[in-house]
Design a protein around this motif. Structure first.
Motif, PDB file in Angstrom:
ATOM      1  N   GLU A 105       0.817  -1.214   0.000  1.00  0.00           N
ATOM      2  CA  GLU A 105       0.000   0.000   0.000  1.00  0.00           C
ATOM      3  C   GLU A 105       0.852   1.267   0.000  1.00  0.00           C
ATOM      4  N   MET A 106       1.960   1.258   0.746  1.00  0.00           N
ATOM      5  CA  MET A 106       2.756   2.489   0.823  1.00  0.00           C
ATOM      6  C   MET A 106       3.792   2.592  -0.297  1.00  0.00           C
ATOM      7  N   THR A 107       3.850   1.606  -1.180  1.00  0.00           N
ATOM      8  CA  THR A 107       4.757   1.668  -2.324  1.00  0.00           C
ATOM      9  C   THR A 107       3.987   1.441  -3.620  1.00  0.00           C
ATOM     10  N   LYS A 108       4.630   1.826  -4.710  1.00  0.00           N
ATOM     11  CA  LYS A 108       4.081   1.553  -6.034  1.00  0.00           C
ATOM     12  C   LYS A 108       5.238   1.477  -7.014  1.00  0.00           C
ATOM     13  N   PRO A 109       5.050   0.790  -8.127  1.00  0.00           N
ATOM     14  CA  PRO A 109       6.142   0.671  -9.103  1.00  0.00           C
ATOM     15  C   PRO A 109       6.282   1.938  -9.936  1.00  0.00           C
ATOM     16  N   ARG A 110       7.485   2.152 -10.450  1.00  0.00           N
ATOM     17  CA  ARG A 110       7.742   3.222 -11.414  1.00  0.00           C
ATOM     18  C   ARG A 110       8.383   2.599 -12.642  1.00  0.00           C
ATOM     19  N   THR A 111       8.083   3.177 -13.781  1.00  0.00           N
ATOM     20  CA  THR A 111       8.670   2.691 -15.024  1.00  0.00           C
ATOM     21  C   THR A 111       9.969   3.436 -15.288  1.00  0.00           C
ATOM     22  N   ILE A 112      11.079   2.692 -15.325  1.00  0.00           N
ATOM     23  CA  ILE A 112      12.396   3.271 -15.526  1.00  0.00           C
ATOM     24  C   ILE A 112      13.065   2.571 -16.696  1.00  0.00           C
ATOM     25  N   VAL A 113      13.369   3.337 -17.723  1.00  0.00           N
ATOM     26  CA  VAL A 113      13.988   2.813 -18.955  1.00  0.00           C
ATOM     27  C   VAL A 113      13.198   1.588 -19.460  1.00  0.00           C
ATOM     28  N   GLY A 114      11.891   1.741 -19.416  1.00  0.00           N
ATOM     29  CA  GLY A 114      11.039   0.697 -19.957  1.00  0.00           C
ATOM     30  C   GLY A 114      10.783  -0.478 -19.035  1.00  0.00           C
ATOM     31  N   HIS A 115      11.339  -0.443 -17.812  1.00  0.00           N
ATOM     32  CA  HIS A 115      11.149  -1.539 -16.866  1.00  0.00           C
ATOM     33  C   HIS A 115      10.355  -1.056 -15.657  1.00  0.00           C
TER      34      HIS A 115
END
Length: 292
Positions: free
Chosen positions: A69-79
């Motif tokens: 809940e306190m985190t989420k993914p980020r897209t970095i260089v397509g990943h």
């Protein structure tokens, strides 16, 4: 401005003689602590969205918000990279009475890095910092103990602390305090305001409740090498000794009694020849590398 241990606790010789590893004590800093970090800075770091676990956490009365809940993914260089801060959830938790914490901000915050580095030469230990932002009226964690010495620097707001005095039953474990309530005959109750400093020896039971305004305090943990850490340094010294290597190469030529006798002699000689300062430095370095 560089803040030194003397700024925080006064005469350092008196501090180490009368307080270190003895009993908790409160001091008044002669340095201005309010500029070390501000609430505005903390929320700016949250909104930036680049903080990643384990450099932050959110909890309420000792219960941590679920990482999902306190985190989420980020897209970095397509990943897709998981573990980045979820600002909306952190703000919801805080509005509901939760505490927000930075862990080891000296890795990226310049003033806190300077603080930790200025304190490091005073100790033979690994130093880390943690910043706690708590709303008023909440006890973030029930009475517990830390397995390290702690310097608490009150930066903003007012916070009430219940701190247990050490006795023959005290341990150095990092754990919840048995029974949850520190007995009245073993406690001291103190109120920290901006500029106050609380020292707690390792194993000191404690709990804290923010009272007036949003509270910010910095906890600098000071973790000395354990007996096991020191033993591991001695063991590494022994295993790298040329005579030990020679013994391992020809041990099949010796009786079991001869092997034991030579090893016992080598262990005694290695311990006797060890430089205490170097052993301590190596133990601190290995602890820091292992944790990093």
């Amino acid at each position: 401005m560089t803040i030194t241990l003397e700024d925080l606790v006064g005469d350092t010789e008196v501090f180490f003689r009368d307080h270190w590893a003895a009993q908790p004590a409160v001091f008044r800093s002669r340095a201005d602590l309010t500029g070390l970090i501000t609430e505005e800075e903390m929320w700016a770091e949250v909104d930036c969205g680049l903080l990643i676990r384990p450099y932050f956490t959110s909890f309420d009365e000792g219960v941590r918000t679920a990482i999902s809940e306190m985190t989420k993914p980020r897209t970095i260089v397509g990943h897709s990279v998981p573990g980045y801060i979820n600002p909306e959830q952190i703000k919801r938790d805080f509005a509901a009475g939760g505490t927000f914490k930075f862990s080891q901000p000296e890795h990226w915050h310049p003033r806190l890095r300077a603080l930790v580095r200025s304190l490091e030469p005073e100790f033979r230990a690994e130093l880390e910092s943690f910043v706690f932002l708590s709303p008023p009226g909440k006890t973030a964690i029930a009475a517990h103990m830390d397995g390290s010495h702690v310097l608490v620097l009150q930066v903003a707001g007012v916070k009430d602390w219940v701190v247990g005095r050490l006795d023959e039953t005290s341990t150095s474990d990092s754990d919840r305090y048995a029974g949850g309530v520190i007995p009245y005959d073993r406690r001291m109750e103190v109120t920290l305001r901006p500029g106050d400093v609380l020292y707690m020896p390792h194993g000191t039971p404690h709990s804290a409740t923010a009272r007036t305004g949003n509270s910010i305090h910095i906890a600098v943990t000071i973790e000395e090498p354990s007996t096991k850490d020191l033993a591991n340094v001695f063991l590494a010294e022994l295993l790298g000794h040329p005579e030990y290597e020679a013994l391992t190469e020809e041990h099949h030529k010796l009786s079991l009694a001869e092997r034991l006798a030579r090893l016992r002699t080598l262990v005694a000689e290695t311990l006797a020849a060890a430089d205490a300062d170097q052993v301590l430095k190596q133990a601190v370095r290995l602890k820091a590398e292992h944790r990093g």
